[in-house]
Design an enzyme around this catalytic site. Structure first.
Site, mmCIF file in Angstrom:
data_model
loop_
_atom_site.group_PDB
_atom_site.id
_atom_site.type_symbol
_atom_site.label_atom_id
_atom_site.label_comp_id
_atom_site.label_asym_id
_atom_site.label_seq_id
_atom_site.Cartn_x
_atom_site.Cartn_y
_atom_site.Cartn_z
ATOM 1 N N HIS A 197 -37.501 44.158 -30.970
ATOM 2 C CA HIS A 197 -38.655 44.931 -31.414
ATOM 3 C C HIS A 197 -39.759 45.023 -30.357
ATOM 4 O O HIS A 197 -40.449 46.033 -30.271
ATOM 5 C CB HIS A 197 -39.210 44.301 -32.691
ATOM 6 C CG HIS A 197 -40.349 45.050 -33.301
ATOM 7 N ND1 HIS A 197 -40.195 46.298 -33.866
ATOM 8 C CD2 HIS A 197 -41.666 44.718 -33.445
ATOM 9 C CE1 HIS A 197 -41.365 46.712 -34.333
ATOM 10 N NE2 HIS A 197 -42.266 45.770 -34.089
ATOM 11 N N TYR A 200 -40.589 41.940 -46.908
ATOM 12 C CA TYR A 200 -41.779 41.214 -46.458
ATOM 13 C C TYR A 200 -43.053 42.029 -46.630
ATOM 14 O O TYR A 200 -44.141 41.477 -46.834
ATOM 15 C CB TYR A 200 -41.627 40.807 -44.979
ATOM 16 C CG TYR A 200 -41.807 41.935 -43.989
ATOM 17 C CD1 TYR A 200 -42.985 42.065 -43.262
ATOM 18 C CD2 TYR A 200 -40.803 42.883 -43.773
ATOM 19 C CE1 TYR A 200 -43.154 43.097 -42.351
ATOM 20 C CE2 TYR A 200 -40.962 43.910 -42.876
ATOM 21 C CZ TYR A 200 -42.149 44.021 -42.166
ATOM 22 O OH TYR A 200 -42.319 45.049 -41.274
ATOM 23 N N TYR A 220 -50.976 46.619 -43.793
ATOM 24 C CA TYR A 220 -49.772 46.770 -44.605
ATOM 25 C C TYR A 220 -50.045 47.207 -46.040
ATOM 26 O O TYR A 220 -49.101 47.583 -46.739
ATOM 27 C CB TYR A 220 -49.009 45.437 -44.651
ATOM 28 C CG TYR A 220 -48.246 45.116 -43.399
ATOM 29 C CD1 TYR A 220 -46.943 45.580 -43.217
ATOM 30 C CD2 TYR A 220 -48.806 44.345 -42.394
ATOM 31 C CE1 TYR A 220 -46.223 45.282 -42.071
ATOM 32 C CE2 TYR A 220 -48.094 44.038 -41.235
ATOM 33 C CZ TYR A 220 -46.817 44.516 -41.081
ATOM 34 O OH TYR A 220 -46.111 44.214 -39.936
ATOM 35 N N ASP A 241 -44.740 49.928 -33.252
ATOM 36 C CA ASP A 241 -44.937 49.203 -34.503
ATOM 37 C C ASP A 241 -46.025 49.938 -35.308
ATOM 38 O O ASP A 241 -45.928 51.144 -35.484
ATOM 39 C CB ASP A 241 -45.290 47.734 -34.199
ATOM 40 C CG ASP A 241 -45.291 46.839 -35.416
ATOM 41 O OD1 ASP A 241 -44.209 46.391 -35.828
ATOM 42 O OD2 ASP A 241 -46.378 46.591 -35.965
#
Length: 337
Positions: A310, A159, A250, A102
């Site tokens: 995931h 998102y 992010y 990730d």
């Protein structure tokens, strides 16, 4: 063999980490993603430690027992990679095999790109090399048959744009009940999701992750991925630390791209491993071109696939451990002590 707890502190940062295996064993450092902790690697820590490696998994900045910061800019890749340089320095080692998942994957890849002299080999779960960190640059990683551009301009990556546009809303709705958030997130892959619109493609349209649901639903724990104790540890740290740090990873797309662009030659010569997750419908390497840049840039690449979601390291630990050990001894030429 016991997993032990440690701390590495420099003038700029403090990293909490878990470790297993002989202190003089060949070093492996595993970097977790959102919204995880070093315990995400619990199965790999024990397995690799038993084999004779010194396996290390840090809490990344903004998480768990590591340093927290109040500015979004503190969570850019340049800063995070320097944390990892500080960590390996504190261990008195020159090189490690770096394994990421990730958001931990760009960290491992950036170690290989910016500090190749510290990287014996590099591996990644779910996120291939070439991702700069900005969702506006991910069109090649969208299945346009499933996500036509007129209806879903950002595809399943929508998102991520919500963090840029409504950061406070995302933070607030996650902090309302972190325990429910992690129970909802940590679930095994579902083959039935193939060809379906991912919920992450609707985040901005819905005005939040959980807005249409009236808040975070109380899902049952998926015991195929986590235990009650695991959920309690995740929830404890996310409740204490909040989501500002994890979510800030992010929103540094421009800074991360600039960092990436400092290396015009992005080819990686060291052994590299990528493990695809068949039922990961966000980091979709099955029906998109997400993995193509990696295939062009990694000169010594091995690829494997697991039929899972995931959270690969927690859902399919035995299968993943087998892939890792075979690659470490074979292609990576990195046998245990």
């Amino acid at each position: 063999m016991d997993i032990t707890e440690h701390r590495a502190t420099s003038e700029r940062h403090s990293t909490f980490y878990r470790a297993c295996g002989p202190e003089n064993g060949p070093l492996i450092i595993m970097t977790h993603g959102w919204p995880e902790l070093s315990i995400s690697w619990r199965h790999q820590l024990a397995y690799l430690g038993e084999l004779g490696y010194r396996a290390v998994a840090p809490d990344m900045r903004g998480y768990g027992g590591s340093s927290l910061y109040d500015e979004h800019e503190a969570y850019a890749q340049r800063e995070i990679v320097q944390d990892m340089v500080d960590l390996i320095d504190s261990l008195g080692r020159e090189k490690a095999v770096w394994i990421g998942h990730d958001w931990g994957s760009p960290v491992a890849w950036n170690m290989a790109l910016h500090h190749p002299e510290r990287v014996a080999a590099v591996a990644s779960l779910c996120v291939p090399f070439g991702f700069s960190g900005h969702p506006n640059d991910l069109d090649y990683a969208i299945n346009r048959e499933l996500y036509p551009v007129d209806k879903y301009p950002a595809g399943q990556w929508d998102y991520q744009l919500f963090y840029y546009e409504n950061f406070a809303v995302a933070q607030r709705e996650m902090e309302e009940n972190p325990e429910r958030v992690v129970k909802l997130l940590f679930r095994k892959g579902d083959p039935a999701g193939q060809g379906q619109i991912a919920a992450t493609a609707l985040t901005r349209k819905n005005g939040g992750w959980f807005t249409p649901l009236g808040g975070v639903p109380d899902a049952p724990i998926d015991y195929d991925v986590v235990t009650d104790e695991d959920i309690a540890v995740y929830a404890k740290h996310l409740s204490e630390n909040g989501f500002f740090g994890p979510n800030s990873w992010y929103v540094n797309g421009d800074a991360n791209q600039a960092y990436f662009d400092e290396k015009p030659d992005r080819t990686l010569a060291m052994p590299a491993l990528f493990v695809h997750a068949s039922y990961d419908y966000v980091c979709d390497t099955t029906n998109t071109g997400f993995a193509e840049p990696m295939r062009q840039l990694c000169q010594n690449l091995s690829e494997h696939r697991l039929d899972c979601g995931h959270w690969m390291a927690q859902e399919k630990p035995s299968e993943l451990n087998g892939i890792l050990s075979q690659w470490l001894v074979g292609k990576a030429s990195y046998p245990a002590a």
